[in-house]
Design an enzyme around this catalytic site. Structure first.
Site, PDB file in Angstrom:
ATOM      1  N   GLN A  44       1.103  -1.027   0.486  1.00 57.94           N
ATOM      2  CA  GLN A  44       0.239   0.338   0.063  1.00 57.94           C
ATOM      3  C   GLN A  44       1.037   1.660   0.053  1.00 57.94           C
ATOM      4  O   GLN A  44       1.211   0.882   0.542  1.00 57.94           O
ATOM      5  CB  GLN A  44      -0.938  -0.209   1.331  1.00 57.94           C
ATOM      6  CG  GLN A  44      -0.308   0.038   2.791  1.00 57.94           C
ATOM      7  CD  GLN A  44      -1.524  -0.555   3.630  1.00 57.94           C
ATOM      8  OE1 GLN A  44      -2.287  -1.486   3.284  1.00 57.94           O
ATOM      9  NE2 GLN A  44      -1.531   0.656   4.528  1.00 57.94           N
ATOM     10  N   GLY A  45       0.211   2.697  -0.417  1.00 57.44           N
ATOM     11  CA  GLY A  45       1.031   3.681  -0.884  1.00 57.44           C
ATOM     12  C   GLY A  45      -0.406   4.337  -0.272  1.00 57.44           C
ATOM     13  O   GLY A  45      -1.341   4.962  -0.443  1.00 57.44           O
ATOM     14  N   TYR A  46       0.711   5.704  -0.366  1.00 60.26           N
ATOM     15  CA  TYR A  46      -0.382   6.747   0.306  1.00 60.26           C
ATOM     16  C   TYR A  46      -0.326   8.155  -0.673  1.00 60.26           C
ATOM     17  O   TYR A  46       0.835   8.072  -1.364  1.00 60.26           O
ATOM     18  CB  TYR A  46       0.184   7.209   1.583  1.00 60.26           C
ATOM     19  CG  TYR A  46      -0.790   6.560   2.823  1.00 60.26           C
ATOM     20  CD1 TYR A  46      -2.276   6.907   3.509  1.00 60.26           C
ATOM     21  CD2 TYR A  46       0.308   5.406   3.268  1.00 60.26           C
ATOM     22  CE1 TYR A  46      -2.444   5.116   3.872  1.00 60.26           C
ATOM     23  CE2 TYR A  46       0.053   4.227   3.532  1.00 60.26           C
ATOM     24  CZ  TYR A  46      -1.636   4.131   4.374  1.00 60.26           C
ATOM     25  OH  TYR A  46      -2.345   3.339   5.391  1.00 60.26           O
ATOM     26  N   ILE A  47      -0.949   9.010  -0.830  1.00 61.86           N
ATOM     27  CA  ILE A  47      -0.874  10.156  -2.069  1.00 61.86           C
ATOM     28  C   ILE A  47      -1.152  10.945  -1.076  1.00 61.86           C
ATOM     29  O   ILE A  47      -2.270  11.156   0.030  1.00 61.86           O
ATOM     30  CB  ILE A  47      -2.247   9.784  -3.014  1.00 61.86           C
ATOM     31  CG1 ILE A  47      -2.002   9.257  -3.860  1.00 61.86           C
ATOM     32  CG2 ILE A  47      -2.130  11.410  -3.777  1.00 61.86           C
ATOM     33  CD1 ILE A  47      -2.754   8.626  -4.598  1.00 61.86           C
ATOM     34  N   ASP A  71       3.848   7.920  -2.591  1.00 61.89           N
ATOM     35  CA  ASP A  71       5.055   8.056  -1.666  1.00 61.89           C
ATOM     36  C   ASP A  71       5.504   7.143  -1.242  1.00 61.89           C
ATOM     37  O   ASP A  71       4.968   6.359  -1.609  1.00 61.89           O
ATOM     38  CB  ASP A  71       4.576   9.502  -0.330  1.00 61.89           C
ATOM     39  CG  ASP A  71       3.753  11.109  -0.858  1.00 61.89           C
ATOM     40  OD1 ASP A  71       4.657  11.365  -1.972  1.00 61.89           O
ATOM     41  OD2 ASP A  71       3.484  11.161   0.224  1.00 61.89           O
TER      42      ASP A  71
END
Length: 165
Positions: A27-30, A81
């Site tokens: 998972q990643g975050y904007i 990110d």
């Protein structure tokens, strides 16, 4: 509106035994500026987009939507990110609650966290024997913060779970 009420705990690695093979997550975050988070997640072979509002106490609004796997893969590659969160999640039902235990890899290798979602902030729960210490209010343990300040980046002068008696 969907609300997430969640508590987080460190897991005692010596007492924890995975119940199965778990599911691999990436998972990643904007990045957002207002305390909300936008998460892109792949769980096994499923893609999800999740929007979470600001936390008040242990509660925050949450909206999660399935998205095509290929879209999730592309979003993780070009929009999120770094580093991405890599983990294996195990789910265990204990009484009426589902405990989610995350074993982290990559830049967060060595971290083992348990989360449990509740129906109210004042809900009483019995802790499994492998629970070590509550970290619900320690923002370092939010996955979105583990991207900005990974567990193994040298900025955690000591890992709190190493200080437990």
């Amino acid at each position: 509106m969907s609300m997430e009420i969640e508590r987080k705990f460190l897991v005692n690695k010596e007492l924890w035994q995975p119940p199965d093979d778990g599911v691999v997550y990436q998972q990643g975050y904007i990045y957002t500026q207002n305390g909300s988070t936008v998460r892109v997640r792949i769980a096994g072979n499923l893609g999800f987009l999740t929007l979470k509002g600001q936390t008040k106490g242990i509660t925050r609004p949450e909206f999660e939507y399935p998205i095509p796997l290929v879209d999730a893969q592309e979003m993780l590659q070009i929009m999120c990110d770094r580093p991405l969160i890599e983990k294996k999640r195990y789910k265990i039902k204990i009484r009426e609650l589902i405990w989610e235990i995350d074993e982290f890899f990559g830049d967060n290798q060595g971290l083992l966290l348990a989360e449990v979602e509740l129906t109210s902030e004042n809900q009483t729960i019995s802790l499994p024997p492998w629970i070590d210490k509550e970290v619900t209010e320690d923002l370092r343990y939010y996955n979105s913060n583990l991207v900005k300040n990974p567990y193994n980046n040298g900025q955690w002068t000591t890992h709190p779970e190493q200080n437990n008696p």
